[in-house]
Scaffold this motif. Structure first.
Motif, PDB file in Angstrom:
ATOM      1  N   ARG A   1       3.165 -26.233  -2.785  1.00 18.16           N
ATOM      2  CA  ARG A   1       2.020 -25.665  -3.492  1.00 18.16           C
ATOM      3  C   ARG A   1       2.466 -25.180  -4.859  1.00 18.16           C
ATOM      4  NH1 ARG A   1      -1.454 -22.498   1.049  1.00 18.16           N
ATOM      5  NH2 ARG A   1      -1.477 -24.214   2.534  1.00 18.16           N
ATOM      6  N   LEU A   2       1.623 -25.439  -5.831  1.00 25.11           N
ATOM      7  CA  LEU A   2       1.835 -24.906  -7.173  1.00 25.11           C
ATOM      8  C   LEU A   2       0.765 -23.847  -7.399  1.00 25.11           C
ATOM      9  CD1 LEU A   2       2.506 -28.169  -9.218  1.00 25.11           C
ATOM     10  CD2 LEU A   2       4.175 -26.595  -8.230  1.00 25.11           C
ATOM     11  N   PHE A   3       1.214 -22.622  -7.640  1.00 24.66           N
ATOM     12  CA  PHE A   3       0.322 -21.502  -7.912  1.00 24.66           C
ATOM     13  C   PHE A   3       0.327 -21.286  -9.419  1.00 24.66           C
ATOM     14  CE2 PHE A   3       1.871 -21.000  -3.630  1.00 24.66           C
ATOM     15  CZ  PHE A   3       0.758 -20.588  -2.911  1.00 24.66           C
ATOM     16  N   VAL A   4      -0.687 -21.803 -10.094  1.00 22.91           N
ATOM     17  CA  VAL A   4      -0.786 -21.696 -11.542  1.00 22.91           C
ATOM     18  C   VAL A   4      -1.486 -20.378 -11.858  1.00 22.91           C
ATOM     19  CG1 VAL A   4      -1.708 -22.750 -13.641  1.00 22.91           C
ATOM     20  CG2 VAL A   4      -0.866 -24.204 -11.777  1.00 22.91           C
ATOM     21  N   ARG A   5      -0.878 -19.597 -12.768  1.00 23.91           N
ATOM     22  CA  ARG A   5      -1.451 -18.287 -13.065  1.00 23.91           C
ATOM     23  C   ARG A   5      -1.210 -17.892 -14.515  1.00 23.91           C
ATOM     24  NH1 ARG A   5       2.172 -14.124 -13.623  1.00 23.91           N
ATOM     25  NH2 ARG A   5       4.297 -14.557 -12.951  1.00 23.91           N
ATOM     26  N   PRO A   6      -2.037 -16.963 -15.025  1.00 20.51           N
ATOM     27  CA  PRO A   6      -1.811 -16.429 -16.361  1.00 20.51           C
ATOM     28  C   PRO A   6      -0.813 -15.269 -16.293  1.00 20.51           C
ATOM     29  CG  PRO A   6      -3.813 -15.488 -15.484  1.00 20.51           C
ATOM     30  CD  PRO A   6      -3.288 -16.468 -14.451  1.00 20.51           C
ATOM     31  N   LEU A   7      -0.412 -14.771 -17.437  1.00 24.53           N
ATOM     32  CA  LEU A   7       0.575 -13.697 -17.516  1.00 24.53           C
ATOM     33  C   LEU A   7       0.155 -12.454 -16.745  1.00 24.53           C
ATOM     34  CD1 LEU A   7       3.251 -12.714 -18.647  1.00 24.53           C
ATOM     35  CD2 LEU A   7       2.044 -11.999 -20.715  1.00 24.53           C
ATOM     36  N   ASP A   8      -1.123 -12.094 -16.796  1.00 28.98           N
ATOM     37  CA  ASP A   8      -1.547 -10.857 -16.131  1.00 28.98           C
ATOM     38  C   ASP A   8      -1.610 -10.987 -14.608  1.00 28.98           C
ATOM     39  OD1 ASP A   8      -3.928 -12.193 -15.590  1.00 28.98           O
ATOM     40  OD2 ASP A   8      -5.145 -10.932 -16.894  1.00 28.98           O
ATOM     41  N   ASP A   9      -1.409 -12.181 -14.076  1.00 24.04           N
ATOM     42  CA  ASP A   9      -1.361 -12.440 -12.636  1.00 24.04           C
ATOM     43  C   ASP A   9      -2.624 -11.969 -11.907  1.00 24.04           C
ATOM     44  OD1 ASP A   9      -0.240 -13.485 -10.344  1.00 24.04           O
ATOM     45  OD2 ASP A   9       1.018 -11.748  -9.932  1.00 24.04           O
ATOM     46  N   SER A  10      -3.744 -11.966 -12.632  1.00 20.36           N
ATOM     47  CA  SER A  10      -5.005 -11.498 -12.047  1.00 20.36           C
ATOM     48  C   SER A  10      -5.672 -12.556 -11.172  1.00 20.36           C
ATOM     49  CB  SER A  10      -5.964 -11.073 -13.151  1.00 20.36           C
ATOM     50  OG  SER A  10      -6.224 -12.168 -14.020  1.00 20.36           O
ATOM     51  N   GLU A  11      -5.367 -13.816 -11.425  1.00 20.12           N
ATOM     52  CA  GLU A  11      -5.981 -14.928 -10.685  1.00 20.12           C
ATOM     53  C   GLU A  11      -4.951 -16.040 -10.558  1.00 20.12           C
ATOM     54  OE1 GLU A  11     -10.250 -15.786 -11.837  1.00 20.12           O
ATOM     55  OE2 GLU A  11      -9.446 -14.881 -13.670  1.00 20.12           O
ATOM     56  N   ARG A  12      -5.250 -16.959  -9.639  1.00 21.66           N
ATOM     57  CA  ARG A  12      -4.389 -18.131  -9.474  1.00 21.66           C
ATOM     58  C   ARG A  12      -5.260 -19.348  -9.176  1.00 21.66           C
ATOM     59  NH1 ARG A  12      -1.186 -14.374  -6.209  1.00 21.66           N
ATOM     60  NH2 ARG A  12       0.694 -13.919  -7.368  1.00 21.66           N
ATOM     61  N   VAL A  13      -4.778 -20.497  -9.604  1.00 23.99           N
ATOM     62  CA  VAL A  13      -5.350 -21.766  -9.184  1.00 23.99           C
ATOM     63  C   VAL A  13      -4.276 -22.443  -8.347  1.00 23.99           C
ATOM     64  CG1 VAL A  13      -6.155 -24.039  -9.917  1.00 23.99           C
ATOM     65  CG2 VAL A  13      -6.879 -21.997 -11.175  1.00 23.99           C
ATOM     66  N   LEU A  14      -4.661 -22.881  -7.169  1.00 22.30           N
ATOM     67  CA  LEU A  14      -3.723 -23.469  -6.227  1.00 22.30           C
ATOM     68  C   LEU A  14      -3.880 -24.983  -6.198  1.00 22.30           C
ATOM     69  CD1 LEU A  14      -1.751 -23.396  -3.792  1.00 22.30           C
ATOM     70  CD2 LEU A  14      -3.765 -23.008  -2.342  1.00 22.30           C
ATOM     71  N   PHE A  15      -2.751 -25.685  -6.321  1.00 25.54           N
ATOM     72  CA  PHE A  15      -2.705 -27.129  -6.152  1.00 25.54           C
ATOM     73  C   PHE A  15      -1.736 -27.430  -5.017  1.00 25.54           C
ATOM     74  CE2 PHE A  15      -3.818 -26.761 -10.686  1.00 25.54           C
ATOM     75  CZ  PHE A  15      -4.960 -27.548 -10.718  1.00 25.54           C
ATOM     76  N   VAL A  16      -2.165 -28.239  -4.056  1.00 23.76           N
ATOM     77  CA  VAL A  16      -1.355 -28.575  -2.891  1.00 23.76           C
ATOM     78  C   VAL A  16      -0.875 -30.011  -3.008  1.00 23.76           C
ATOM     79  CG1 VAL A  16      -1.328 -28.783  -0.369  1.00 23.76           C
ATOM     80  CG2 VAL A  16      -2.644 -26.944  -1.461  1.00 23.76           C
ATOM     81  N   GLN A  17       0.405 -30.212  -2.707  1.00 24.79           N
ATOM     82  CA  GLN A  17       0.996 -31.541  -2.732  1.00 24.79           C
ATOM     83  C   GLN A  17       1.452 -31.896  -1.319  1.00 24.79           C
ATOM     84  OE1 GLN A  17       2.644 -29.028  -4.961  1.00 24.79           O
ATOM     85  NE2 GLN A  17       0.760 -29.353  -6.064  1.00 24.79           N
ATOM     86  N   GLN A  18       0.736 -32.840  -0.685  1.00 28.34           N
ATOM     87  CA  GLN A  18       1.162 -33.366   0.614  1.00 28.34           C
ATOM     88  C   GLN A  18       2.295 -34.358   0.365  1.00 28.34           C
ATOM     89  OE1 GLN A  18      -0.184 -32.279   3.513  1.00 28.34           O
ATOM     90  NE2 GLN A  18      -1.533 -30.932   2.358  1.00 28.34           N
TER      91      GLN A  18
END
Length: 164
Positions: free
Chosen positions: A137-154
């Protein structure tokens, strides 16, 4: 960069990885895809975390820190789209893994390109957990770590260290 940073003395290889990402994005755009290209400030392998006060974080994969404007672009790209396939290209040098992950939402015609890097010896636990889970999983986030977008790699073998 601090002396322990994985890119210390390897910035030319990171620049090559970014160039590969940009070339891939150009090919995708030529084929009609909308693309978002990311430029991480840091990529961190995520080990299992358990604190004395009972907090547990068993996220498996990598934390990818991106600039705020790029994070907003990722949020827009994932809105209403199912990113259900990916491609990854990786290379290794001096114990550092460099990869470009291309997450695709075929139905929406969108692709998010995520370059990553990590020192293989520092990610040994993360790699073992990815292999055991059969996904990364790649947890993409901004500097403030307030949110994340998750991408899953099977079937994440293309993201993992191999022979140099």
């Amino acid at each position: 960069m601090d002396p322990g940073h994985p890119l210390q003395g390897m910035t030319d290889l990171w620049d090559d990885t970014i160039d590969d990402m940009e070339a891939t994005a150009t090919e995708l755009r030529d084929e009609g895809w909308e693309t978002v290209e990311l430029h991480p400030g840091a990529v961190t392998p995520l080990p299992r975390l358990e604190t004395q006060d009972g907090y547990e974080d068993d996220r498996t994969g990598f934390d990818v820190l991106v600039p705020g404007n790029e994070f907003s672009a990722v949020q827009d790209a994932v809105d209403g789209a199912a990113f259900d396939e990916y491609e990854a290209y990786n290379a290794q040098a001096n114990g550092v893994v460099f990869a470009v992950v291309v997450m695709k939402a075929d139905d929406a015609g969108r692709a998010v390109l995520i370059p990553v890097y990590y020192r293989a010896d520092e990610a040994a636990e993360t790699v073992q957990r990815i292999e055991a889970a059969g996904e990364s999983r790649l947890f993409v986030r901004p500097l403030d770590d307030s949110e994340r977008v998750l991408f899953v790699q099977q079937s994440p073998a293309a993201l993992l260290p191999g022979e140099e």
